[in-house]
Design a protein around this motif. Sequence first.
Motif, PDB file in Angstrom:
ATOM      1  N   UNK A   1       0.870  -1.143  -0.258  1.00 18.86           N
ATOM      2  CA  UNK A   1      -0.004  -0.099   0.056  1.00 18.86           C
ATOM      3  C   UNK A   1       0.881   0.928   0.178  1.00 18.86           C
ATOM      4  N   UNK A   2       0.398   2.251  -0.522  1.00 25.21           N
ATOM      5  CA  UNK A   2       1.065   3.626  -0.600  1.00 25.21           C
ATOM      6  C   UNK A   2       0.211   4.789  -0.229  1.00 25.21           C
ATOM      7  N   UNK A   3       1.143   5.884   0.055  1.00 26.71           N
ATOM      8  CA  UNK A   3       0.395   7.309   0.249  1.00 26.71           C
ATOM      9  C   UNK A   3      -0.494   7.491  -0.800  1.00 26.71           C
ATOM     10  N   UNK A   4      -1.900   7.789  -0.235  1.00 29.10           N
ATOM     11  CA  UNK A   4      -2.881   8.325  -1.346  1.00 29.10           C
ATOM     12  C   UNK A   4      -3.914   7.085  -1.418  1.00 29.10           C
ATOM     13  N   UNK A   5      -3.369   6.053  -1.058  1.00 28.38           N
ATOM     14  CA  UNK A   5      -4.394   4.827  -1.257  1.00 28.38           C
ATOM     15  C   UNK A   5      -5.745   4.680  -0.344  1.00 28.38           C
ATOM     16  N   UNK A   6      -6.540   4.460  -0.699  1.00 26.24           N
ATOM     17  CA  UNK A   6      -7.910   4.392   0.011  1.00 26.24           C
ATOM     18  C   UNK A   6      -8.017   3.144   0.811  1.00 26.24           C
ATOM     19  N   UNK A   7      -8.409   2.828   1.856  1.00 26.72           N
ATOM     20  CA  UNK A   7      -8.382   1.535   2.558  1.00 26.72           C
ATOM     21  C   UNK A   7      -9.695   1.628   3.533  1.00 26.72           C
ATOM     22  N   UNK A   8     -10.239   0.435   3.731  1.00 28.41           N
ATOM     23  CA  UNK A   8     -11.364   0.195   4.658  1.00 28.41           C
ATOM     24  C   UNK A   8     -10.522  -0.512   5.866  1.00 28.41           C
ATOM     25  N   UNK A   9     -11.162   0.173   7.152  1.00 26.06           N
ATOM     26  CA  UNK A   9     -10.816  -0.258   8.330  1.00 26.06           C
ATOM     27  C   UNK A   9     -11.380  -1.717   8.696  1.00 26.06           C
ATOM     28  N   UNK A  10     -10.638  -2.802   9.276  1.00 23.18           N
ATOM     29  CA  UNK A  10     -11.334  -4.034   9.482  1.00 23.18           C
ATOM     30  C   UNK A  10     -11.443  -4.138  11.151  1.00 23.18           C
ATOM     31  N   UNK A  11     -11.095  -3.259  11.822  1.00 22.90           N
ATOM     32  CA  UNK A  11     -11.082  -3.607  13.366  1.00 22.90           C
ATOM     33  C   UNK A  11     -11.670  -2.178  13.874  1.00 22.90           C
ATOM     34  N   UNK A  12     -12.480  -2.184  15.047  1.00 21.80           N
ATOM     35  CA  UNK A  12     -12.699  -0.870  15.577  1.00 21.80           C
ATOM     36  C   UNK A  12     -11.338  -0.406  16.194  1.00 21.80           C
ATOM     37  N   UNK A  13     -11.157   0.858  16.024  1.00 26.86           N
ATOM     38  CA  UNK A  13      -9.724   1.519  16.268  1.00 26.86           C
ATOM     39  C   UNK A  13     -10.282   2.688  17.420  1.00 26.86           C
ATOM     40  N   UNK A  14      -9.737   2.207  18.659  1.00 25.52           N
ATOM     41  CA  UNK A  14     -10.058   2.793  19.930  1.00 25.52           C
ATOM     42  C   UNK A  14      -8.758   3.702  20.386  1.00 25.52           C
ATOM     43  N   UNK A  15      -9.195   5.142  20.845  1.00 29.76           N
ATOM     44  CA  UNK A  15      -8.043   5.881  21.597  1.00 29.76           C
ATOM     45  C   UNK A  15      -8.164   5.833  23.103  1.00 29.76           C
ATOM     46  N   UNK A  16      -7.321   5.163  23.831  1.00 31.66           N
ATOM     47  CA  UNK A  16      -7.426   5.013  25.120  1.00 31.66           C
ATOM     48  C   UNK A  16      -7.184   6.428  25.820  1.00 31.66           C
ATOM     49  N   UNK A  17      -8.149   6.578  26.939  1.00 29.52           N
ATOM     50  CA  UNK A  17      -7.985   7.879  27.521  1.00 29.52           C
ATOM     51  C   UNK A  17      -6.450   8.046  28.309  1.00 29.52           C
ATOM     52  N   UNK A  18      -6.152   9.256  28.449  1.00 26.48           N
ATOM     53  CA  UNK A  18      -4.797   9.505  29.001  1.00 26.48           C
ATOM     54  C   UNK A  18      -4.947  10.853  29.606  1.00 26.48           C
ATOM     55  N   UNK A  19      -3.806  11.209  30.440  1.00 25.05           N
ATOM     56  CA  UNK A  19      -3.961  12.504  31.046  1.00 25.05           C
ATOM     57  C   UNK A  19      -4.330  13.536  30.311  1.00 25.05           C
ATOM     58  N   UNK A  20      -3.819  13.794  28.997  1.00 24.90           N
ATOM     59  CA  UNK A  20      -4.015  14.589  28.116  1.00 24.90           C
ATOM     60  C   UNK A  20      -5.493  14.432  27.129  1.00 24.90           C
TER      61      UNK A  20
END
Length: 71
Positions: A1-20
Amino acid sequence: MRVGDRVRITKRIWDPATGDSPGGMLAKIGDEVTIKRIAHTSDFPYKVAHDWVTDDGTFGVNDTEIVPLNS
């Protein structure tokens, strides 16, 4: 895969809570995103973003979390 390619997400992507940050969902299964950068030295080398993101709001994913859009 290269920069500019369109892709589909296959898993839920979650950002965990932090102090910021309270955390939250970055992407859900089936979301379509664009590869903006590739950092080969990272555990999450593909820096991707949704089309509606207008700043540098990318998040990292790896090979197991994306597939080419035509797949």
